[in-house]
Motif scaffolding. Structure first.
Motif, PDB file in Angstrom:
ATOM      1  N   PHE A   1      14.420   4.221   3.822  1.00  0.00           N
ATOM      2  CA  PHE A   1      14.369   4.253   2.360  1.00  0.00           C
ATOM      3  C   PHE A   1      15.451   5.155   1.768  1.00  0.00           C
ATOM      4  CE2 PHE A   1      10.080   3.074   3.745  1.00  0.00           C
ATOM      5  CZ  PHE A   1       9.975   1.834   3.123  1.00  0.00           C
ATOM      6  N   VAL A   2      16.626   5.099   2.393  1.00  0.00           N
ATOM      7  CA  VAL A   2      17.821   5.760   1.866  1.00  0.00           C
ATOM      8  C   VAL A   2      18.838   4.668   1.577  1.00  0.00           C
ATOM      9  CG1 VAL A   2      19.696   7.383   2.301  1.00  0.00           C
ATOM     10  CG2 VAL A   2      17.399   7.866   3.175  1.00  0.00           C
TER      11      VAL A   2
ATOM     12  N   PHE B   1      21.241   7.509  -1.923  1.00  0.00           N
ATOM     13  CA  PHE B   1      20.084   7.905  -2.727  1.00  0.00           C
ATOM     14  C   PHE B   1      18.810   7.840  -1.891  1.00  0.00           C
ATOM     15  CE2 PHE B   1      16.501   6.803  -5.526  1.00  0.00           C
ATOM     16  CZ  PHE B   1      16.510   7.915  -6.360  1.00  0.00           C
ATOM     17  N   HIS B   2      18.017   8.928  -1.922  1.00  0.00           N
ATOM     18  CA  HIS B   2      16.775   9.016  -1.169  1.00  0.00           C
ATOM     19  C   HIS B   2      15.604   8.589  -2.049  1.00  0.00           C
ATOM     20  CE1 HIS B   2      19.230  11.010   1.748  1.00  0.00           C
ATOM     21  NE2 HIS B   2      18.214  11.397   2.487  1.00  0.00           N
ATOM     22  N   VAL B   3      15.041   7.430  -1.759  1.00  0.00           N
ATOM     23  CA  VAL B   3      13.889   6.917  -2.490  1.00  0.00           C
ATOM     24  C   VAL B   3      12.650   7.732  -2.099  1.00  0.00           C
ATOM     25  CG1 VAL B   3      12.451   4.875  -2.891  1.00  0.00           C
ATOM     26  CG2 VAL B   3      14.915   4.627  -2.517  1.00  0.00           C
ATOM     27  N   ARG B   4      11.787   7.981  -3.061  1.00  0.00           N
ATOM     28  CA  ARG B   4      10.542   8.690  -2.746  1.00  0.00           C
ATOM     29  C   ARG B   4       9.717   7.887  -1.747  1.00  0.00           C
ATOM     30  NH1 ARG B   4       8.736  10.023  -8.948  1.00  0.00           N
ATOM     31  NH2 ARG B   4      10.430  11.499  -9.428  1.00  0.00           N
ATOM     32  N   ILE B   5       9.183   8.580  -0.750  1.00  0.00           N
ATOM     33  CA  ILE B   5       8.342   7.934   0.251  1.00  0.00           C
ATOM     34  C   ILE B   5       7.026   8.678   0.383  1.00  0.00           C
ATOM     35  CG2 ILE B   5      10.254   6.922   1.563  1.00  0.00           C
ATOM     36  CD1 ILE B   5      10.061   9.261   3.516  1.00  0.00           C
TER      37      ILE B   5
ATOM     38  N   PRO C   1       0.830  -1.214   0.000  1.00  0.00           N
ATOM     39  CA  PRO C   1       0.000   0.000   0.000  1.00  0.00           C
ATOM     40  C   PRO C   1       0.858   1.254   0.000  1.00  0.00           C
ATOM     41  CG  PRO C   1      -0.844  -1.604   1.566  1.00  0.00           C
ATOM     42  CD  PRO C   1       0.477  -2.137   1.073  1.00  0.00           C
ATOM     43  N   THR C   2       0.544   2.174  -0.878  1.00  0.00           N
ATOM     44  CA  THR C   2       1.340   3.394  -1.033  1.00  0.00           C
ATOM     45  C   THR C   2       1.402   4.206   0.244  1.00  0.00           C
ATOM     46  OG1 THR C   2       0.709   3.491  -3.355  1.00  0.00           O
ATOM     47  CG2 THR C   2       1.558   5.514  -2.398  1.00  0.00           C
ATOM     48  N   GLU C   3       0.276   4.232   0.991  1.00  0.00           N
ATOM     49  CA  GLU C   3       0.250   5.083   2.170  1.00  0.00           C
ATOM     50  C   GLU C   3       1.099   4.545   3.297  1.00  0.00           C
ATOM     51  OE1 GLU C   3      -3.133   2.131   2.775  1.00  0.00           O
ATOM     52  OE2 GLU C   3      -2.134   3.186   1.127  1.00  0.00           O
ATOM     53  N   GLN C   4       1.602   3.315   3.149  1.00  0.00           N
ATOM     54  CA  GLN C   4       2.411   2.720   4.201  1.00  0.00           C
ATOM     55  C   GLN C   4       3.897   2.688   3.881  1.00  0.00           C
ATOM     56  OE1 GLN C   4       0.879  -1.135   5.161  1.00  0.00           O
ATOM     57  NE2 GLN C   4      -1.166  -0.380   5.654  1.00  0.00           N
ATOM     58  N   LYS C   5       4.219   2.567   2.599  1.00  0.00           N
ATOM     59  CA  LYS C   5       5.609   2.331   2.235  1.00  0.00           C
ATOM     60  C   LYS C   5       6.092   3.365   1.242  1.00  0.00           C
ATOM     61  CE  LYS C   5       5.796  -1.348   4.804  1.00  0.00           C
ATOM     62  NZ  LYS C   5       6.619  -1.384   6.024  1.00  0.00           N
ATOM     63  N   MET C   6       7.196   3.040   0.557  1.00  0.00           N
ATOM     64  CA  MET C   6       7.786   3.956  -0.399  1.00  0.00           C
ATOM     65  C   MET C   6       7.000   3.942  -1.699  1.00  0.00           C
ATOM     66  SD  MET C   6      11.175   1.751  -1.339  1.00  0.00           S
ATOM     67  CE  MET C   6      11.043   0.049  -1.869  1.00  0.00           C
ATOM     68  N   ASP C   7       7.266   4.930  -2.552  1.00  0.00           N
ATOM     69  CA  ASP C   7       6.549   5.078  -3.802  1.00  0.00           C
ATOM     70  C   ASP C   7       7.194   4.272  -4.936  1.00  0.00           C
ATOM     71  OD1 ASP C   7       4.858   6.732  -2.513  1.00  0.00           O
ATOM     72  OD2 ASP C   7       5.706   8.587  -3.306  1.00  0.00           O
ATOM     73  N   VAL C   8       7.635   3.061  -4.662  1.00  0.00           N
ATOM     74  CA  VAL C   8       8.204   2.192  -5.695  1.00  0.00           C
ATOM     75  C   VAL C   8       7.671   0.784  -5.474  1.00  0.00           C
ATOM     76  CG1 VAL C   8      10.327   3.513  -5.931  1.00  0.00           C
ATOM     77  CG2 VAL C   8      10.237   1.647  -4.304  1.00  0.00           C
ATOM     78  N   PRO C   9       7.659  -0.039  -6.520  1.00  0.00           N
ATOM     79  CA  PRO C   9       7.176  -1.414  -6.356  1.00  0.00           C
ATOM     80  C   PRO C   9       8.014  -2.179  -5.345  1.00  0.00           C
ATOM     81  CG  PRO C   9       7.342  -0.837  -8.670  1.00  0.00           C
ATOM     82  CD  PRO C   9       7.995   0.270  -7.898  1.00  0.00           C
ATOM     83  N   LYS C  10       7.334  -3.059  -4.617  1.00  0.00           N
ATOM     84  CA  LYS C  10       8.042  -3.852  -3.610  1.00  0.00           C
ATOM     85  C   LYS C  10       8.630  -5.100  -4.248  1.00  0.00           C
ATOM     86  CE  LYS C  10       7.383  -6.251   0.795  1.00  0.00           C
ATOM     87  NZ  LYS C  10       8.529  -5.666   1.445  1.00  0.00           N
ATOM     88  N   GLY C  11       9.834  -5.457  -3.894  1.00  0.00           N
ATOM     89  CA  GLY C  11      10.465  -6.685  -4.356  1.00  0.00           C
ATOM     90  C   GLY C  11      11.511  -7.084  -3.343  1.00  0.00           C
TER      91      GLY C  11
ATOM     92  N   ASP D   1      12.071  15.092  -3.686  1.00  0.00           N
ATOM     93  CA  ASP D   1      12.118  14.773  -5.117  1.00  0.00           C
ATOM     94  C   ASP D   1      10.775  14.245  -5.619  1.00  0.00           C
ATOM     95  OD1 ASP D   1      13.889  14.258  -7.548  1.00  0.00           O
ATOM     96  OD2 ASP D   1      12.979  12.282  -7.230  1.00  0.00           O
ATOM     97  N   PRO D   2      10.130  14.901  -6.622  1.00  0.00           N
ATOM     98  CA  PRO D   2      10.508  16.189  -7.215  1.00  0.00           C
ATOM     99  C   PRO D   2       9.652  17.315  -6.644  1.00  0.00           C
ATOM    100  CG  PRO D   2       8.909  15.099  -8.615  1.00  0.00           C
ATOM    101  CD  PRO D   2       9.064  14.227  -7.397  1.00  0.00           C
TER     102      PRO D   2
END
Length: 284
Positions: free
Chosen positions: A45-46, A52-56, A14-24, A201-202
């Motif tokens: 998520f860094v 690199f700071h992943v979008r969260i 769920p987007t509201e719980q985790k980062m804005d990228v697919p989970k794998g 970002d961004p």
């Protein structure tokens, strides 16, 4: 690289719980570093390899900033309308319905109040997963109401921007939010309450042209893309070659548009430090 082949497609968390990228099982940063997904989450998520700071999501920022992740969400059920009956590849009303079902969000910003290092704080945080974090009437209204709450209760205000700019499907209604939020921030300033703007970002388009750059202190996460128009548009307009990385947080800091760049793991401490300094309070 068959070892790292993904067996599940799409966003499974769920987007509201985790980062804005697919989970794998693994995450690959733009520099090519491979990081274990669980390790990435533990590190806020860094990427530990290259910083690199992943979008969260807004939910993750709330978890970072609020003590014990305890907060009260303000105006959680405001939703966008379609006054223009806008249609592109699909009806705007249908797009809204689809993105709300997919992200479990009501719109591109959430506002909350809670304690951060023991003191109350109002935080507005944007979600890029909701139509690119675009700014429509609901985004402007929720930010305005968040500022009103801060003024009424004499609290500091923090804005976390993550947006592609104004929402084209709302046309002038969207553009009006630039003036609306700017006026509200002027009222916050008149009340002598601090405002800290965090660009992530961004941060582009109408957000950059309004509330994102109006903080008493403007800060950004490392490597964040910050600008108004894209590089091609800027180059075509000015007729000049552009310096490399001219829309990065580091370039803007060097040229005076930002006050500080703050790593995510230091975000809570730094924001509260700045607030204590601005208000001449004892440092927490």
């Amino acid at each position: 690289m068959a070892w790292f082949k993904r067996h599940e497609k799409g966003i499974t968390t769920p987007t509201e719980q985790k980062m804005d990228v697919p989970k794998g099982l693994w995450y690959k940063s733009p520099t090519g570093k491979i990081i274990d997904a669980e390790e990435l989450e533990r590190n806020l998520f860094v990427s530990p390899e290259d910083g690199f700071h992943v979008r969260i999501s807004s939910a993750t920022y709330f978890e970072i900033l609020f003590d014990n992740n305890e907060f009260t969400e303000l105006d959680p059920n405001i939703t966008s309308k379609d006054p223009l009956n806008f249609v592109d590849t699909k009806k705007y009303s249908e797009r809204l319905k689809d993105v709300m079902e997919k992200t479990k969000l009501k719109d591109a910003v959430r506002t909350a109040v809670g304690k951060s290092k023991g003191k109350d704080l109002v935080v507005c945080a944007m979600d890029f997963a909701f139509i690119g974090g675009s700014m429509g009437a609901v985004v402007g209204e929720k930010i305005a109401r968040g500022i009103d709450y801060a003024i009424k209760h004499k609290l500091p205000f923090v804005m976390i921007s993550k947006s592609g700019g104004a929402r084209m499907m709302e046309a002038a209604y969207s553009l009006m939010q630039l003036a609306k939020t700017s006026v509200k921030l002027a009222q916050l300033s008149e009340a002598k309450l601090p405002y800290i703007s965090l660009c992530t970002d961004p941060t582009t388009g109408g957000t950059t042209a309004s509330y994102a750059m109006l903080g008493d202190i403007n800060i950004a996460e490392p490597g964040a893309l910050i600008g108004f128009a894209g590089p091609r548009v800027v180059k075509d307009t000015t007729g000049k070659d552009l310096p490399e990385g001219f829309q990065t947080a580091e370039f803007l800091l060097e040229h005076g548009f930002l006050d500080f760049i703050t790593a995510r793991k230091e975000l809570k401490d730094k924001i509260n430090l700045y607030l204590d300094l601005i208000q001449n309070n004892e440092i927490r």
